[in-house]
Scaffold this motif. Structure first.
Motif, short mmCIF file in Angstrom:
data_model
loop_
_atom_site.label_atom_id
_atom_site.label_comp_id
_atom_site.label_asym_id
_atom_site.label_seq_id
_atom_site.Cartn_x
_atom_site.Cartn_y
_atom_site.Cartn_z
N VAL A 1 0.84 -1.20 0.00
CA VAL A 1 0.00 0.00 0.00
C VAL A 1 0.87 1.25 0.00
O VAL A 1 0.57 2.23 -0.68
CB VAL A 1 -1.00 0.00 1.17
CG1 VAL A 1 -1.67 1.36 1.32
CG2 VAL A 1 -2.05 -1.08 0.97
N SER A 2 1.99 1.22 0.71
CA SER A 2 2.89 2.38 0.71
C SER A 2 3.45 2.63 -0.69
O SER A 2 3.63 3.78 -1.09
CB SER A 2 4.01 2.21 1.73
OG SER A 2 4.91 1.19 1.34
N ALA B 1 2.70 6.04 -2.78
CA ALA B 1 3.83 6.81 -3.29
C ALA B 1 3.67 7.06 -4.79
O ALA B 1 3.91 8.18 -5.27
CB ALA B 1 5.14 6.09 -3.01
N LYS B 2 3.27 6.03 -5.53
CA LYS B 2 3.07 6.18 -6.98
C LYS B 2 1.92 7.14 -7.26
O LYS B 2 2.04 8.04 -8.09
CB LYS B 2 2.79 4.81 -7.61
CG LYS B 2 2.53 4.85 -9.11
CD LYS B 2 3.67 5.44 -9.90
CE LYS B 2 4.75 4.43 -10.14
NZ LYS B 2 5.82 4.96 -11.01
N ALA B 3 0.81 6.99 -6.55
CA ALA B 3 -0.34 7.88 -6.74
C ALA B 3 0.03 9.33 -6.40
O ALA B 3 -0.34 10.25 -7.12
CB ALA B 3 -1.52 7.42 -5.88
N THR C 1 -9.29 8.72 -1.24
CA THR C 1 -8.10 9.18 -1.95
C THR C 1 -6.99 8.13 -1.86
O THR C 1 -6.76 7.56 -0.79
CB THR C 1 -7.60 10.54 -1.45
OG1 THR C 1 -6.42 10.90 -2.21
CG2 THR C 1 -7.24 10.53 0.02
N MET C 2 -6.33 7.90 -2.98
CA MET C 2 -5.20 6.96 -3.02
C MET C 2 -3.90 7.62 -2.58
O MET C 2 -2.86 7.01 -2.63
CB MET C 2 -5.01 6.40 -4.43
CG MET C 2 -6.02 5.37 -4.86
SD MET C 2 -5.80 3.73 -4.15
CE MET C 2 -4.19 3.28 -4.73
N LYS C 3 -3.97 8.87 -2.15
CA LYS C 3 -2.77 9.60 -1.78
C LYS C 3 -2.56 9.66 -0.27
O LYS C 3 -1.71 10.40 0.21
CB LYS C 3 -2.82 11.00 -2.40
CG LYS C 3 -2.80 10.92 -3.93
CD LYS C 3 -2.76 12.26 -4.59
CE LYS C 3 -2.72 12.09 -6.11
NZ LYS C 3 -2.56 13.36 -6.79
N SER C 4 -3.33 8.86 0.47
CA SER C 4 -3.21 8.84 1.93
C SER C 4 -3.09 7.39 2.40
O SER C 4 -4.05 6.62 2.32
CB SER C 4 -4.42 9.49 2.58
OG SER C 4 -4.44 9.23 3.98
N MET D 1 -5.18 2.23 4.59
CA MET D 1 -4.97 1.21 5.63
C MET D 1 -6.17 1.13 6.58
O MET D 1 -6.50 0.06 7.08
CB MET D 1 -3.69 1.48 6.42
CG MET D 1 -2.41 1.29 5.61
SD MET D 1 -2.23 -0.33 4.85
CE MET D 1 -2.27 -1.39 6.28
N SER D 2 -6.84 2.25 6.83
CA SER D 2 -7.97 2.26 7.76
C SER D 2 -9.17 1.49 7.21
O SER D 2 -10.08 1.12 7.96
CB SER D 2 -8.38 3.69 8.10
OG SER D 2 -9.02 4.30 6.98
N LEU D 3 -9.18 1.19 5.91
CA LEU D 3 -10.30 0.46 5.30
C LEU D 3 -10.27 -1.03 5.65
O LEU D 3 -11.29 -1.70 5.55
CB LEU D 3 -10.27 0.63 3.78
CG LEU D 3 -10.39 2.06 3.27
CD1 LEU D 3 -10.24 2.10 1.76
CD2 LEU D 3 -11.72 2.67 3.71
N SER D 4 -9.12 -1.56 6.03
CA SER D 4 -8.97 -2.97 6.38
C SER D 4 -9.51 -3.89 5.28
O SER D 4 -10.32 -4.78 5.54
CB SER D 4 -9.65 -3.29 7.71
OG SER D 4 -9.05 -2.57 8.75
#
Length: 87
Positions: free
Chosen positions: A18-19, A23-25, A42-45, A50-53
């Protein structure tokens, strides 16, 4: 442009890949959104994603708006496939 994926990793969407996605986004000015359970994120956070599990077998979509959307989506998809995260 939007594409749907299914999580194949037993651990679901986990921190290391995910990191890489975030980073790519974040390296693009485009609006890049992950749709999960019919809601946009947003894919930038990394904290947001990660909070979506998101678990194994869950489905999600990635949507990229703006210039070079297909190229950006291809690069995000490559990360998913290289890390055996989703298909």
């Amino acid at each position: 442009m939007k594409r749907q994926y299914t999580v194949i990793d037993e651990a679901g969407l986990h921190a290391r890949p995910v990191s890489l996605l975030v980073a790519k986004a974040s390296s693009h000015p485009n609006e890049i959104t992950m749709w999960y359970k019919d809601k946009p994120y947003t894919m930038k956070s990394i904290l947001m994603i990660m909070s979506l599990s998101v678990q194994q077998h869950d489905q999600f979509s990635i949507e990229v708006q703006g210039d070079n959307a297909e190229e950006i989506l291809d690069s995000l998809e490559a990360i998913l496939k290289e890390n055996k995260l989703a298909s």
